[in-house]
Design a protein around this motif. Structure first.
Motif, mmCIF file in Angstrom:
data_model
loop_
_atom_site.group_PDB
_atom_site.id
_atom_site.type_symbol
_atom_site.label_atom_id
_atom_site.label_comp_id
_atom_site.label_asym_id
_atom_site.label_seq_id
_atom_site.Cartn_x
_atom_site.Cartn_y
_atom_site.Cartn_z
ATOM 1 N N ALA A 125 0.930 -1.024 0.021
ATOM 2 C CA ALA A 125 -0.129 -0.041 -0.194
ATOM 3 C C ALA A 125 0.901 1.101 0.085
ATOM 4 O O ALA A 125 1.744 1.217 0.698
ATOM 5 C CB ALA A 125 -0.925 0.010 1.215
ATOM 6 N N VAL A 126 0.478 1.953 -0.918
ATOM 7 C CA VAL A 126 1.354 3.646 -0.977
ATOM 8 C C VAL A 126 0.468 4.660 -0.722
ATOM 9 O O VAL A 126 -0.583 4.899 -1.658
ATOM 10 C CB VAL A 126 2.125 3.564 -2.278
ATOM 11 N N ILE A 127 0.754 5.438 0.067
ATOM 12 C CA ILE A 127 0.205 7.024 0.180
ATOM 13 C C ILE A 127 1.196 7.840 -0.423
ATOM 14 O O ILE A 127 2.336 7.813 0.227
ATOM 15 C CB ILE A 127 -0.255 7.127 1.610
ATOM 16 N N THR A 128 0.629 8.758 -1.503
ATOM 17 C CA THR A 128 1.508 9.517 -1.979
ATOM 18 C C THR A 128 0.624 11.173 -2.055
ATOM 19 O O THR A 128 -0.416 11.198 -2.091
ATOM 20 C CB THR A 128 1.412 9.159 -3.367
ATOM 21 N N VAL A 129 1.584 11.821 -1.566
ATOM 22 C CA VAL A 129 1.223 13.291 -2.068
ATOM 23 C C VAL A 129 2.215 13.795 -2.960
ATOM 24 O O VAL A 129 3.393 13.445 -3.043
ATOM 25 C CB VAL A 129 1.584 14.307 -0.424
ATOM 26 N N ARG A 130 1.385 14.651 -3.869
ATOM 27 C CA ARG A 130 2.035 15.217 -5.111
ATOM 28 C C ARG A 130 1.775 16.837 -5.259
ATOM 29 O O ARG A 130 0.752 16.993 -4.989
ATOM 30 C CB ARG A 130 1.667 14.217 -6.170
ATOM 31 N N ASP A 131 2.898 17.460 -5.736
ATOM 32 C CA ASP A 131 2.827 18.875 -6.061
ATOM 33 C C ASP A 131 3.425 18.687 -7.370
ATOM 34 O O ASP A 131 4.825 18.945 -7.273
ATOM 35 C CB ASP A 131 3.407 19.833 -5.203
#
Length: 189
Positions: A125-131
């Motif tokens: 499982a991967v949680i990603t925050v992206r800008d």
């Protein structure tokens, strides 16, 4: 697009990226470049012909997508895209901040050790925050309930999303704010 790890950026660009992501937590009109920001949760794994991929994402402007590929259940692919209100999108970004994903340094999610060999088809499982092209990812082992007790470190726990996959309980506790906020987005789709 070449992705850049937020934690490897120099201090000034890293601070700017994290500030933009934290700025998405506000209510009202979407801030500038909100469509380029995202918080997502993805689970994937399995061998060819037995793949499982679940993905739920929300952008700062409220655009949201959910997709599921489950080759074992032969249920076909399921994909939904819809805009949620800006307040709900802001809640996800605030939850990501509350979970430590938008801190100046990498988040303090418990490091999970898996006993034995990690196979290429293992679920993660991967949680990603992206800008834009800057991302921060947190990965934890995952598995189906039938196997989670034996394959995951510690006790397995359900997550508040429409997937049967379980994560280690310590990880669920650390990531609960963002998982619950994403669950609200999923319910709105």
């Amino acid at each position: 697009m070449t992705l850049k790890n937020i934690d490897k950026l120099r201090p000034e660009p890293r601070a700017a990226v994290l500030q933009r992501l934290r700025g998405m937590a506000g209510v009202g009109a979407a801030p500038e470049r909100a469509a380029d920001t995202e918080v997502s949760f993805e689970v994937s794994g399995g061998a060819p012909g037995e793949r499982y991929v679940y993905r739920l994402a929300v952008h700062g402007d409220g655009a949201a997508q959910r997709s599921v590929v489950d080759e074992l259940q032969h249920a076909g692919d399921d994909e939904t895209s819809h805009a949620v209100d800006r307040q709900l999108a802001g809640r996800v970004f605030q939850a990501a901040a509350d979970a430590g994903l938008l801190n100046d340094s990498a988040p303090a999610v418990p490091q999970q050790q898996v006993d034995g060999e990690v196979l290429p088809d293992s679920m993660v499982a991967v949680i990603t925050v992206r800008d834009g092209d800057a991302v921060r990812r947190v990965a934890v082992p995952a598995d189906e309930p039938a196997f989670a007790g034996a394959s995951l470190p510690g006790e397995p726990a359900d997550i508040p999303l429409r997937t049967q996959v379980q994560l280690p309980a310590d990880s669920v506790t650390a990531l609960r704010p963002v998982l619950e906020a994403l669950g609200a987005v999923e319910a709105a789709l």
